[in-house]
Design a protein around this motif. Structure first.
Motif, PDB file in Angstrom:
ATOM      1  N   VAL A 130      -4.756  -2.192   0.187  1.00 48.84           N
ATOM      2  CA  VAL A 130      -5.635  -2.187  -0.981  1.00 48.84           C
ATOM      3  C   VAL A 130      -6.635  -3.320  -0.805  1.00 48.84           C
ATOM      4  O   VAL A 130      -6.253  -4.475  -0.590  1.00 48.84           O
ATOM      5  CB  VAL A 130      -4.849  -2.388  -2.294  1.00 48.84           C
ATOM      6  CG1 VAL A 130      -5.791  -2.358  -3.496  1.00 48.84           C
ATOM      7  CG2 VAL A 130      -3.755  -1.341  -2.436  1.00 48.84           C
ATOM      8  N   ASP A 182       5.324   0.245   1.232  1.00 52.34           N
ATOM      9  CA  ASP A 182       4.990  -1.089   0.751  1.00 52.34           C
ATOM     10  C   ASP A 182       3.474  -1.237   0.628  1.00 52.34           C
ATOM     11  O   ASP A 182       2.707  -0.559   1.316  1.00 52.34           O
ATOM     12  CB  ASP A 182       5.523  -2.159   1.702  1.00 52.34           C
ATOM     13  CG  ASP A 182       7.021  -2.381   1.577  1.00 52.34           C
ATOM     14  OD1 ASP A 182       7.622  -1.906   0.596  1.00 52.34           O
ATOM     15  OD2 ASP A 182       7.598  -3.032   2.477  1.00 52.34           O
ATOM     16  N   THR A 183       3.060  -2.148  -0.242  1.00 49.92           N
ATOM     17  CA  THR A 183       1.641  -2.347  -0.547  1.00 49.92           C
ATOM     18  C   THR A 183       1.171  -3.686  -0.013  1.00 49.92           C
ATOM     19  O   THR A 183       1.920  -4.670  -0.040  1.00 49.92           O
ATOM     20  CB  THR A 183       1.429  -2.305  -2.079  1.00 49.92           C
ATOM     21  OG1 THR A 183       1.955  -1.088  -2.599  1.00 49.92           O
ATOM     22  CG2 THR A 183      -0.044  -2.410  -2.433  1.00 49.92           C
ATOM     23  N   MET A 217      -5.102  -2.269 -10.102  1.00 52.46           N
ATOM     24  CA  MET A 217      -4.122  -1.448  -9.380  1.00 52.46           C
ATOM     25  C   MET A 217      -3.898  -0.125 -10.101  1.00 52.46           C
ATOM     26  O   MET A 217      -3.831   0.938  -9.478  1.00 52.46           O
ATOM     27  CB  MET A 217      -2.808  -2.212  -9.232  1.00 52.46           C
ATOM     28  CG  MET A 217      -2.883  -3.407  -8.285  1.00 52.46           C
ATOM     29  SD  MET A 217      -1.343  -4.377  -8.232  1.00 52.46           S
ATOM     30  CE  MET A 217      -0.238  -3.214  -7.405  1.00 52.46           C
ATOM     31  N   VAL A 258      -2.910   2.866  -7.362  1.00 51.28           N
ATOM     32  CA  VAL A 258      -1.981   2.291  -6.388  1.00 51.28           C
ATOM     33  C   VAL A 258      -0.551   2.610  -6.838  1.00 51.28           C
ATOM     34  O   VAL A 258      -0.177   2.296  -7.973  1.00 51.28           O
ATOM     35  CB  VAL A 258      -2.181   0.765  -6.278  1.00 51.28           C
ATOM     36  CG1 VAL A 258      -1.178   0.156  -5.305  1.00 51.28           C
ATOM     37  CG2 VAL A 258      -3.608   0.455  -5.854  1.00 51.28           C
ATOM     38  N   VAL A 288       5.141  -5.762  -2.679  1.00 46.69           N
ATOM     39  CA  VAL A 288       3.684  -5.917  -2.697  1.00 46.69           C
ATOM     40  C   VAL A 288       3.370  -7.217  -1.968  1.00 46.69           C
ATOM     41  O   VAL A 288       3.722  -8.305  -2.443  1.00 46.69           O
ATOM     42  CB  VAL A 288       3.129  -5.973  -4.128  1.00 46.69           C
ATOM     43  CG1 VAL A 288       1.622  -6.234  -4.108  1.00 46.69           C
ATOM     44  CG2 VAL A 288       3.421  -4.692  -4.882  1.00 46.69           C
ATOM     45  N   ALA A 299       2.287   1.269  -6.473  1.00 44.65           N
ATOM     46  CA  ALA A 299       3.074   0.135  -6.952  1.00 44.65           C
ATOM     47  C   ALA A 299       2.833  -0.155  -8.429  1.00 44.65           C
ATOM     48  O   ALA A 299       3.655  -0.815  -9.078  1.00 44.65           O
ATOM     49  CB  ALA A 299       2.760  -1.110  -6.124  1.00 44.65           C
ATOM     50  N   GLY A 328       2.257   1.400   5.514  1.00 39.73           N
ATOM     51  CA  GLY A 328       1.951   0.635   4.320  1.00 39.73           C
ATOM     52  C   GLY A 328       0.724   1.150   3.603  1.00 39.73           C
ATOM     53  O   GLY A 328      -0.030   1.980   4.123  1.00 39.73           O
ATOM     54  N   VAL A 329       0.521   0.663   2.395  1.00 37.35           N
ATOM     55  CA  VAL A 329      -0.615   1.054   1.561  1.00 37.35           C
ATOM     56  C   VAL A 329      -1.558  -0.141   1.447  1.00 37.35           C
ATOM     57  O   VAL A 329      -1.310  -1.075   0.677  1.00 37.35           O
ATOM     58  CB  VAL A 329      -0.160   1.487   0.159  1.00 37.35           C
ATOM     59  CG1 VAL A 329      -1.355   1.887  -0.699  1.00 37.35           C
ATOM     60  CG2 VAL A 329       0.849   2.621   0.240  1.00 37.35           C
TER      61      VAL A 329
END
Length: 424
Positions: A286, A243-244, A376, A381, A180, A383, A283-284
């Motif tokens: 947020v 990955d975040t 999250m 999310v 993260v 993660a 990737g993610v």
């Protein structure tokens, strides 16, 4: 006046060393270590005796402390850039004790772990380390002297631990786990000195040792700065699919608005550039709205000063179809639950009677980190699957201030973090 136990020369040497490493003049650090701090170390371990100062030749050792041999102590080992699983064995002790461990620049890893009399306790956590070099060429444009001196521990080739408790052994090994990444301003970044702290520094405490937290935030910055200083490029060069990246800016973007070089519209455009780059690597992204400052009306309600940027973040998240955490909304009931006077306990107080109404202390940062974790989960999310068991958070019922007992680090400043100078 600034008081600190960390010598500027140590940090300057560390930064010079990593610059030398970039030119190929330094030996590659080890990725696996086992240190034994007992009087009878095992043959498979490296015996660590009191007073062994860190040196680049041996690649490990104690960092300067207020009083050598006292608690806490600081210990470093050279490692490659990346994620590392650190396993610490505590005890045995004659009387019950507790142990807290922070990593790099005051990132909370373990909090008050009980160590019963006569017992040994083993805990593992994940630490991310990094250098300024960017995959594909170039490097992050670090701020001097803040990042090259005061925050060099975040950018050197050492993994540094701040240990409060009866340590027996420390093991370090590579960890291939999801990451993260954090990108934001002074309310997110690793603040190097008390009484300042950020939610980013507290976040690792709420995750299992199956995921890493890599904090790339920096004081005084905006989405525009993250692009110009290549902080986003650094993260993108490290990203693995899944990955975040948590993105939170806004406090300093107001300065651009006042200077005529920014607006909520440019804020959204710069945010979009981040989201597009992160998505391109799998990737993610947020988006987080910026938490409020401490200000109340006569009825004890928070007076908002960042509504435009909170709304811009929400709108951008909707338009781009990315998860959104409304930290702005979560911070209001948190502050109101503490009250106009009680909320001072959540903000940095660099001098008697002086409250910094933008920047938080350890307690306030801890509560906001919990709000981020809860956000999250609520936003779905992925993660969040790595959050510790039993985690709960209700912003209207924050942890009691008098029950908060994370030990402070032994370094202090009354100099305010960079950025947002127009607000008290």
């Amino acid at each position: 006046m600034t008081v600190t136990i960390f010598s500027a020369s140590r940090r300057a040497v560390a930064f010079a060393a990593l610059c030398a490493a970039a030119g190929g003049g330094a030996a590659a650090p080890r990725d696996t270590w086992r240190f034994d701090f007992t009087d009878a170390p095992s043959a498979a371990s490296i015996a660590v005796r009191p007073g062994i100062a860190y040196s680049s030749t041996r690649g490990f050792g104690f960092e300067p402390s207020p009083a050598p041999g006292s608690q806490p102590f600081f210990f470093s080992a050279d490692v490659p850039e990346g994620n590392h699983a650190v396993t610490v064995t505590f005890g045995p002790v004659r009387e019950p004790a507790s142990a807290t461990v922070k990593a790099e620049l005051r990132r909370l890893m373990l909090e008050r772990v009980p160590v019963p009399a006569g017992a040994t306790v083993i805990r593992t956590f994940i630490v991310n380390t990094r250098t300024p070099r960017i995959a594909g060429g170039g490097s992050v444009d670090l701020k001097a002297p803040r990042e090259t001196v005061q925050e060099a521990w975040n950018w050197d080739t050492r993994l540094t631990l701040e240990v409060h408790g009866p340590v027996r052994t420390i093991e370090v090994r590579p960890a291939r786990v999801p990451t993260v990444y954090l990108l934001g301003d002074s309310t997110v970044c690793d603040q190097p000195q008390e009484p300042y702290a950020s939610w980013g520094q507290m976040l690792p405490r709420f995750f299992q040792p199956t995921i890493a937290v890599a904090n790339h935030g920096e004081s005084g910055e905006t989405y525009r700065d993250a692009l110009a200083r290549r902080r986003l490029d650094k993260i993108v060069g490290l990203l693995r699919p899944g990955d975040t990246v948590l993105l939170q800016f806004g406090h300093n973007d107001q300065k651009q608005l006042k200077q005529g070089s920014g607006s909520p519209a440019t804020y959204r455009a710069e945010l979009r550039a981040h989201v597009d780059a992160i998505r391109a690597r799998g990737g993610v992204p947020v988006v987080l709205s910026p938490m409020e400052r401490r200000a109340f009306d006569a009825d004890g309600k928070v007076v908002g000063s960042l509504a435009d940027y909170a709304a811009a973040a929400a709108q951008a998240a909707r338009e781009l179809g990315v998860p959104f955490i409304d930290l702005n909304a979560a911070s209001k009931p948190l502050y109101e639950a503490l009250g106009p006077e009680g909320s001072k306990a959540a903000f940095a107080q660099p001098a008697p009677g002086k409250v910094d109404n933008t920047h938080h202390n350890n307690y306030g940062a801890y509560q906001l980190a919990k709000a981020v974790v809860a956000g999250m989960r609520a936003a779905g999310v992925p993660a969040a699957a790595h959050v510790i068991d039993g985690f709960t958070f209700d912003p209207t019922r924050p942890d009691p201030v008098d029950a908060f007992a994370v030990p402070a680090s032994p370094n202090f400043t009354n100099v305010r973090p960079l950025g947002d100078e127009t607000h008290p």
